[in-house]
Design a protein around this motif. Structure first.
Motif, PDB file in Angstrom:
ATOM      1  N   GLU A 154      11.943 -42.662  18.467  1.00  0.00           N
ATOM      2  CA  GLU A 154      11.588 -41.486  17.661  1.00  0.00           C
ATOM      3  C   GLU A 154      10.626 -40.582  18.426  1.00  0.00           C
ATOM      4  O   GLU A 154      10.788 -39.365  18.470  1.00  0.00           O
ATOM      5  N   ASN A 157      12.303 -38.769  21.266  1.00  0.00           N
ATOM      6  CA  ASN A 157      13.123 -37.662  20.779  1.00  0.00           C
ATOM      7  C   ASN A 157      12.286 -36.433  20.461  1.00  0.00           C
ATOM      8  O   ASN A 157      12.750 -35.304  20.600  1.00  0.00           O
ATOM      9  N   SER A 201      22.872 -34.339  13.752  1.00  0.00           N
ATOM     10  CA  SER A 201      23.535 -33.889  12.537  1.00  0.00           C
ATOM     11  C   SER A 201      23.975 -32.442  12.711  1.00  0.00           C
ATOM     12  O   SER A 201      23.281 -31.647  13.343  1.00  0.00           O
ATOM     13  N   PRO A 202      25.139 -32.080  12.149  1.00  0.00           N
ATOM     14  CA  PRO A 202      25.619 -30.703  12.283  1.00  0.00           C
ATOM     15  C   PRO A 202      24.582 -29.671  11.858  1.00  0.00           C
ATOM     16  O   PRO A 202      24.581 -28.549  12.340  1.00  0.00           O
ATOM     17  N   ALA A 203      23.665 -30.090  10.959  1.00  0.00           N
ATOM     18  CA  ALA A 203      22.643 -29.145  10.511  1.00  0.00           C
ATOM     19  C   ALA A 203      21.748 -28.715  11.666  1.00  0.00           C
ATOM     20  O   ALA A 203      21.178 -27.628  11.652  1.00  0.00           O
ATOM     21  N   HIS A 252      22.265 -27.696  20.849  1.00  0.00           N
ATOM     22  CA  HIS A 252      21.114 -28.292  20.164  1.00  0.00           C
ATOM     23  C   HIS A 252      19.847 -27.646  20.723  1.00  0.00           C
ATOM     24  O   HIS A 252      19.734 -27.480  21.941  1.00  0.00           O
ATOM     25  N   PRO A 253      18.874 -27.297  19.845  1.00  0.00           N
ATOM     26  CA  PRO A 253      17.680 -26.607  20.331  1.00  0.00           C
ATOM     27  C   PRO A 253      16.954 -27.372  21.440  1.00  0.00           C
ATOM     28  O   PRO A 253      16.306 -26.756  22.291  1.00  0.00           O
ATOM     29  N   ALA A 254      17.064 -28.697  21.441  1.00  0.00           N
ATOM     30  CA  ALA A 254      16.327 -29.475  22.439  1.00  0.00           C
ATOM     31  C   ALA A 254      17.026 -29.502  23.794  1.00  0.00           C
ATOM     32  O   ALA A 254      16.447 -29.943  24.777  1.00  0.00           O
TER      33      ALA A 254
ATOM     34  N   ASN B 157      22.898 -33.146   4.032  1.00  0.00           N
ATOM     35  CA  ASN B 157      22.223 -32.525   5.176  1.00  0.00           C
ATOM     36  C   ASN B 157      23.223 -31.950   6.175  1.00  0.00           C
ATOM     37  O   ASN B 157      22.947 -30.956   6.841  1.00  0.00           O
ATOM     38  N   ALA B 158      24.404 -32.586   6.274  1.00  0.00           N
ATOM     39  CA  ALA B 158      25.405 -32.123   7.237  1.00  0.00           C
ATOM     40  C   ALA B 158      26.161 -30.892   6.746  1.00  0.00           C
ATOM     41  O   ALA B 158      26.857 -30.233   7.512  1.00  0.00           O
ATOM     42  N   LEU B 163      20.450 -28.590   4.181  1.00  0.00           N
ATOM     43  CA  LEU B 163      19.053 -28.908   4.453  1.00  0.00           C
ATOM     44  C   LEU B 163      18.141 -28.120   3.517  1.00  0.00           C
ATOM     45  O   LEU B 163      17.189 -28.650   2.939  1.00  0.00           O
ATOM     46  N   THR B 198      12.853 -37.034   9.970  1.00  0.00           N
ATOM     47  CA  THR B 198      13.789 -37.257  11.073  1.00  0.00           C
ATOM     48  C   THR B 198      14.594 -35.998  11.379  1.00  0.00           C
ATOM     49  O   THR B 198      14.746 -35.604  12.528  1.00  0.00           O
ATOM     50  N   TRP B 199      15.110 -35.369  10.334  1.00  0.00           N
ATOM     51  CA  TRP B 199      15.942 -34.178  10.549  1.00  0.00           C
ATOM     52  C   TRP B 199      15.129 -33.022  11.116  1.00  0.00           C
ATOM     53  O   TRP B 199      15.651 -32.183  11.831  1.00  0.00           O
ATOM     54  N   SER B 201      12.699 -33.230  13.175  1.00  0.00           N
ATOM     55  CA  SER B 201      12.043 -33.615  14.426  1.00  0.00           C
ATOM     56  C   SER B 201      11.836 -32.369  15.280  1.00  0.00           C
ATOM     57  O   SER B 201      12.676 -31.469  15.294  1.00  0.00           O
ATOM     58  N   PRO B 202      10.701 -32.299  15.992  1.00  0.00           N
ATOM     59  CA  PRO B 202      10.437 -31.115  16.822  1.00  0.00           C
ATOM     60  C   PRO B 202      11.604 -30.801  17.752  1.00  0.00           C
ATOM     61  O   PRO B 202      11.811 -29.656  18.135  1.00  0.00           O
ATOM     62  N   ALA B 203      12.391 -31.833  18.103  1.00  0.00           N
ATOM     63  CA  ALA B 203      13.521 -31.587  19.004  1.00  0.00           C
ATOM     64  C   ALA B 203      14.533 -30.640  18.374  1.00  0.00           C
ATOM     65  O   ALA B 203      15.267 -29.943  19.071  1.00  0.00           O
ATOM     66  N   ALA B 204      14.584 -30.634  17.028  1.00  0.00           N
ATOM     67  CA  ALA B 204      15.589 -29.811  16.359  1.00  0.00           C
ATOM     68  C   ALA B 204      15.070 -28.410  16.043  1.00  0.00           C
ATOM     69  O   ALA B 204      15.802 -27.573  15.542  1.00  0.00           O
ATOM     70  N   HIS B 252      14.704 -23.752  12.214  1.00  0.00           N
ATOM     71  CA  HIS B 252      15.717 -24.802  12.267  1.00  0.00           C
ATOM     72  C   HIS B 252      17.088 -24.140  12.185  1.00  0.00           C
ATOM     73  O   HIS B 252      17.288 -23.240  11.376  1.00  0.00           O
ATOM     74  N   PRO B 253      18.044 -24.625  13.021  1.00  0.00           N
ATOM     75  CA  PRO B 253      19.356 -23.964  13.051  1.00  0.00           C
ATOM     76  C   PRO B 253      20.027 -23.911  11.679  1.00  0.00           C
ATOM     77  O   PRO B 253      20.799 -22.985  11.413  1.00  0.00           O
ATOM     78  N   ALA B 254      19.728 -24.875  10.806  1.00  0.00           N
ATOM     79  CA  ALA B 254      20.400 -24.895   9.503  1.00  0.00           C
ATOM     80  C   ALA B 254      19.774 -23.916   8.517  1.00  0.00           C
ATOM     81  O   ALA B 254      20.334 -23.669   7.455  1.00  0.00           O
TER      82      ALA B 254
END
Lengths: 508, 508
Positions: A154, A157, A201-203, A252-254, B157-158, B163, B198-199, B201-204, B252-254
């Motif tokens: 975690e 990531n 996730s697609p989101a 993906h943003p990352a 979420n998907a 989201l 989790t969704w 996460s800073p990576a997203a 967030h992309p969503a």
């Protein structure tokens, strides 16, 4: 940009091409302190990486610096060093079983006193302490059942560059699993894959249309990762992004500037019957005349994301977008390779020839009355056609002749052989796609991908891919999967439920 | 754009303002079939929503159409209807306890035979079936311990818009928990929050600098959601995005076109001592002369993401970006409100006055020798100052006088009262920030936020926020938290480990 064209390369969709070094290792930003000499032997480096691994995994909140040292150090390791670290990660930071057993004992004792015996503890005792305790215990047990490396994954990531690093880790892990299929490594792979599915996730993914206006750094990745129909040169690339064509990527943003997966689309008057019409130099039609959106290539770019179905959502979103933007387009279909056909057919032929030999011996020794595993691969008229096409018959059976012919790809150069093979190969290919299953799913990886997404098998096309790879993989045959908008959900659910494959009447 | 300024509104950071209707419900795209009449009574609508909930939660792969019908239906419900659905979700789709108990029985029996008794089963029996079975069981048990609604939340979420819908659900759930704090609802909130972490996460998340070039649809959201220092008009907004100022959002992309959280930065020669210098009409300095990046506002936009620390990573990334782009900036600090100071002080005064009364009675009845709970809130010289400033003393103690004065915000208009209050309020404020704890964390939400991110308390400033809200919340005092780059990690880890608060020598 050269690539090997092995027949086993199911280079599409669910499995991306495995580059020898999936992601080039950047020079380590900072050498791990314990090994300041970059030319130190791998053994020393591995121990330093192991140090950072321990520092990262055992901390409640791993420090970003430790995580960076670990990932830089790991990337600098050779194959053996990486495998050693992966084994340590999986084994030394496994599920804390002693704690799990403790918590189970507590949970069972609470259940046994009757306090937690109720299926709906919260419904009746709105604010009961016992219900609270039960939920707390369940949560605690769920957490204890996670391996100790869970928090480390975690945290990694959440680091800049961490998601990509975890994809590298997984690619290495998959390679290691190919050599030693240990349960503890499989458990690490299963857990990491589960987390990647959540993070991807697609989101969290953004759809972007890739055009000639995009930076060259992105376009060169499209060229490098196109796994289905290699892009030969800049003109080829420009055509695939120009009028009558679309290319969409999932980002993906990352992992900026690099799609995780991308799809190429041709806007056509009708469903194409060969890849040559799609790729070669015919002038495209005016887009307003397009009736068909043909998906002719899907490529994923990260070997470490193998088995994570990003394509399903990509296809869905691209279809939605095209429907909105191009109301004249009514047909959504693919022109797809059949990567496993020849491999399956050759294995089938070999086993039947073996069975036929055994049977012959048995008959000679007057013992048996024919094996129940024998099946007629070729129809009598097909066998005759093949025997006629091959001049020297010398008593061989049709399946033996077919096996000989298919051992090389030279047969396509003979009109006589091609004509003789068309009927049996087309028939067997239809059977392979629609009826050959493995654990209830289509044996062919691409077929399984589209069928689970809700497509039907619409048509198979003779001499649709005359490239060396196309002949080798599928005898040059390609298939159109059709996405009937009104039936996508129904087909997807019947396929995933009962394994039922929808095919057009012309195929059965 | 009007907003209430209740003293309890800890409108910043970890808790976003709760709008009466957090997200305006769009008209349902498609009315649920079971209730085609949009003006149907809520009871009928709720049963239809419940139908779609059941269809979505009980399916292995919920259909997108069912999920859409559920979310559209849910949004059309009134408060009571929504609460009913949330109770059903939490209670009817709870952890499958019978299955958990079954799996525990199997797990324990495997452990008991000694096969799974080993802490590292994979290490020794590389491909042993027993080790495989153990890992499979642990995974199965971990999954069974998830509530039945787990898959539904993942599928939602998907979905496009899913989201954001889950954030609406959580905002409603938090409101419901305020009314009925049932364990089963807390468990739903805990699980949903865990997934959201989790969704999100800073990576997203993508960092984007918001400028005057951004679309008005985005800028109007900045105006609407600025929770710390309201934006008064377009000129005010333009100044906050112009020269010498920065505004960064986390997207967030969503949830496109709307930051989840945003931060406002002023580039200054030195750490500001009042918000007036930051917000009012002084011409900004040339950016190349800036030595200090002052974070003067952080606002989150989704009440449903309460308790999810997005600000920590936002701050970190903004600091990294500013360091790279503006090497002359050496000081990274905040000018922050102290939302809980007055509330704490007034409660303290009230309880001490109560204690003093009790003590007086006890002394009158010759019983006790002073309560051990009494403490001197005011120093003798502070008490004298206050008594001198107030003309009619009539025997009241200093703390009673202070309580009287602080009951309204009128005291700031009197130079005499202000002068008398400065010393005690500054001293008590420093104590409140640095020493008042709740479960080992700073009592003040904003202090806790910055301290856990690795800041130190650098300076407190008198009459730093003279707005009505500023006087009401903190007697007009504001605080500078300082992020010392070389100490951020150390401070964050000592605060989260031992609760130790770093303060500058001038404060202690």
């Amino acid at each position: 940009m050269t690539r090997s064209q092995t027949p086993k390369s199911l280079a599409v969709l669910l499995r991306a091409r495995m580059h020898p070094d999936p992601i080039p290792s950047p020079p380590p930003a900072a050498a791990p302190p314990a090994s300041p000499n970059p030319s130190a032997p791998p053994a020393a480096a591995a121990s330093s990486v192991r140090h950072w691994l321990h520092a990262s995994v055992s901390a409640a909140y791993p420090s970003p610096a430790a995580l960076d040292c670990f990932s830089d150090g790991y990337r600098s390791l050779d194959r053996g060093g990486r495998h050693e670290i992966l084994r340590s990660l999986a084994t030394d930071y496994d599920v804390p079983r002693a704690r799990v057993r403790d918590l189970i004992r507590q949970y069972v004792s609470v259940s046994a006193t009757g306090e937690g015996d109720d299926e709906h503890p919260g419904a009746e005792r709105e604010d009961g302490g016992a219900a609270s305790a039960l939920y707390r215990m369940e949560r605690g047990l769920r957490e204890a059942l996670r391996p100790k490396y869970a928090g480390f994954l975690e945290a990694m990531n959440a680091q800049p560059g961490g998601l990509k690093f975890l994809a590298v880790i997984r690619a290495d892990l998959l390679a290691l699993l190919g050599e030693e299929n240990a349960p503890v490594l499989r458990a690490l792979d299963g857990y990491l894959k589960e987390k990647l599915v959540t993070w991807l996730s697609p989101a969290a993914l953004a759809l972007h249309q890739i055009t000639w206006d995009d930076p060259a750094t992105l376009l060169e990745k499209i060229v490098a990762y196109e796994a289905v129909h290699p892009i030969r040169n800049l003109i080829d690339l420009k055509r695939r992004l120009g009028v009558g064509r679309r290319c969409f990527g999932y980002f993906h943003p990352a992992i900026p500037g690099e799609p995780l997966i991308f799809i190429e689309v041709a806007l056509l008057k009708d469903m194409a019957t060969s890849i040559q019409e799609v790729l070669l130099d015919v002038p495209p039609i005016a887009e307003c005349e397009a009736k068909c959106a043909l998906f002719y290539s899907i490529s994923s770019t990260q070997p470490g994301l193998s088995g994570i179905n990003l394509g399903k959502f990509l296809l869905k979103r691209v279809i939605d977008m095209l429907r909105r933007d191009m109301p004249s387009v009514q047909i959504f279909a693919t022109l797809s390779p059949i990567p496993g056909f020849m491999q399956w057919l050759l294995a089938k032929l070999a086993s039947q020839i073996k069975l036929a030999e055994t049977e012959l011996q048995e008959r000679n020794s007057l013992e048996g009355a024919g094996s129940t595993f024998r099946e007629s691969i070729l129809l009598p008229e097909e066998e005759k056609l093949i025997q006629n096409a091959v001049e020297q018959v010398d008593g061989k059976q049709g399946i033996e002749l077919l096996q000989d012919i298919l051992k090389s790809t030279q047969w396509v150069k003979s009109d006589k052989l091609s004509a003789a093979l068309k009927s049996p190969l087309m028939r067997l290919c239809a059977r392979y796609l629609a009826r050959e299953k493995k654990r209830g799913k289509a044996l062919d990886a691409v077929a399984n991908f589209h069928l689970q997404n809700g497509a039907m098998i619409e048509r198979i096309n003779w001499m649709a891919d005359q490239s060396e790879k196309g002949i080798e993989q599928s005898g040059g045959i390609m298939v159109n999967y059709l996405y009937r908008l009104e039936s996508i959900e129904e087909y997807a659910s019947s396929y995933s439920g009962t394994g039922h494959t929808h095919t057009s009447p012309s195929l059965s």
